[in-house]
Design an enzyme around this catalytic site. Structure first.
Site, mmCIF file in Angstrom:
data_model
loop_
_atom_site.group_PDB
_atom_site.id
_atom_site.type_symbol
_atom_site.label_atom_id
_atom_site.label_comp_id
_atom_site.label_asym_id
_atom_site.label_seq_id
_atom_site.Cartn_x
_atom_site.Cartn_y
_atom_site.Cartn_z
ATOM 1 N N SER A 1 47.552 44.492 31.922
ATOM 2 C CA SER A 1 47.456 45.895 31.527
ATOM 3 C C SER A 1 48.828 46.550 31.436
ATOM 4 C CB SER A 1 46.602 46.673 32.524
ATOM 5 O OG SER A 1 45.341 46.068 32.681
HETATM 6 N N1 SAH Z 1 44.084 42.938 36.342
HETATM 7 C C1 SAH Z 1 44.692 42.010 35.376
HETATM 8 C C2 SAH Z 1 44.323 42.350 33.973
HETATM 9 C C3 SAH Z 1 43.197 41.531 33.599
HETATM 10 S S1 SAH Z 1 42.551 41.574 31.973
HETATM 11 C C4 SAH Z 1 46.193 41.940 35.557
HETATM 12 O O1 SAH Z 1 46.748 42.673 36.387
HETATM 13 O O2 SAH Z 1 46.809 41.111 34.888
HETATM 14 C C5 SAH Z 1 40.838 41.341 32.413
HETATM 15 C C6 SAH Z 1 40.494 40.035 33.062
HETATM 16 O O3 SAH Z 1 39.106 40.051 33.356
HETATM 17 C C7 SAH Z 1 40.734 38.795 32.199
HETATM 18 O O4 SAH Z 1 41.575 37.921 32.899
HETATM 19 C C8 SAH Z 1 39.337 38.202 32.035
HETATM 20 O O5 SAH Z 1 39.327 36.780 31.993
HETATM 21 C C9 SAH Z 1 38.628 38.737 33.258
HETATM 22 N N2 SAH Z 1 37.178 38.769 33.149
HETATM 23 C C10 SAH Z 1 36.427 39.027 32.056
HETATM 24 N N3 SAH Z 1 35.117 38.957 32.346
HETATM 25 C C11 SAH Z 1 35.029 38.633 33.663
HETATM 26 C C12 SAH Z 1 33.943 38.425 34.553
HETATM 27 N N4 SAH Z 1 32.669 38.508 34.149
HETATM 28 N N5 SAH Z 1 34.218 38.112 35.836
HETATM 29 C C13 SAH Z 1 35.504 38.009 36.270
HETATM 30 N N6 SAH Z 1 36.582 38.207 35.474
HETATM 31 C C14 SAH Z 1 36.342 38.516 34.186
#
Ligand code: SAH
Length: 194
Positions: A47
């Site tokens: 993000s």
């Molecule tokens: N907080 C992260 C940003 C993540 S982007 C950071 O600081 O880098 C969102 C993330 O959610 C992605 O890595 C994606 O793979 C994950 N995601 C999507 N659906 C999900 C689910 N059902 N359960 C767990 N993670 C999930």
């Protein structure tokens, strides 16, 4: 960030203490300090820094809080959460095995030891460590998943983007049997995957 506002100094301290360059892929390190989301493996994104700060400010994490993150991604937000909870452990759920490995390696390189990255579908929450003081989602669901609300402590707070292409940040607070809902602005996140 659209308007100037007061941010919790503890959030600023956490932000300044975690080098974001350790959480972006090798070729993108020179862009680590721009206020933009950046691509990470598996078609996901880390993000935008101002969004991370705004979310942590709205979440209001206190030392010793039991915190659950859904969407570990790079592990960057988890590293900031790990500063805000003091000695407590943070649980972070990630559905992509590739990103579980990426995040664990990044957290190790950053010297963060109190984050448990778990390969799991976050839409179910994580009953093993419930109830939580704070639950934060970093991928967008059509609505806050019901298990998250069930796994929230009294006086607990959930923060997550909800909606489709354009999303609104939703904050849910529990006061006994009463659930309060607020919307905090528009954002764009990758979707929650099944
Ligand atoms: N907080 C992260 C940003 C993540 S982007 C950071 O600081 O880098 C969102 C993330 O959610 C992605 O890595 C994606 O793979 C994950 N995601 C999507 N659906 C999900 C689910 N059902 N359960 C767990 N993670 C999930």
């Amino acid at each position: 960030m659209s308007t100037w506002r007061h941010i919790d100094p503890r959030v600023i301290e956490a932000f300044l203490s975690v080098p974001r360059e350790l959480f972006v892929p090798d070729g993108l390190r020179e862009h680590a300090y721009e206020d933009d989301p950046l691509p990470i493996p598996d078609g996901q994104t880390i993000s935008q820094p101002s969004t991370v700060v705004e979310m942590l400010d709205a979440l209001g994490v206190l030392p010793n809080h039991n915190v659950l993150e859904i969407g570990t991604g790079s592990g960057y937000n988890a590293a900031l959460l790990s500063r805000l909870v003091g000695g407590e452990r943070v649980t972070s759920l990630e559905i992509s095995p590739l990103l579980v490995r990426f995040a664990k390696e990044n957290l190790r390189n950053a010297g963060v030891e109190n984050v448990d990255v778990v390969l799991a579908d976050g839409s179910l929450g994580y009953p093993e460590k419930a109830p939580y003081d704070r639950i934060v989602g970093t991928c967008a669901a059509p609505m806050i998943p019901e298990p998250w609300v069930k796994q929230l402590k009294d006086r607990g707070v959930i923060l997550a983007p909800v909606g489709g292409v354009s999303q609104r940040m939703m904050r849910i607070s529990r006061h006994g049997d009463e659930i309060y809902t607020e919307f905090l602005g528009e954002y764009s996140f990758v979707p929650l995957r099944k």
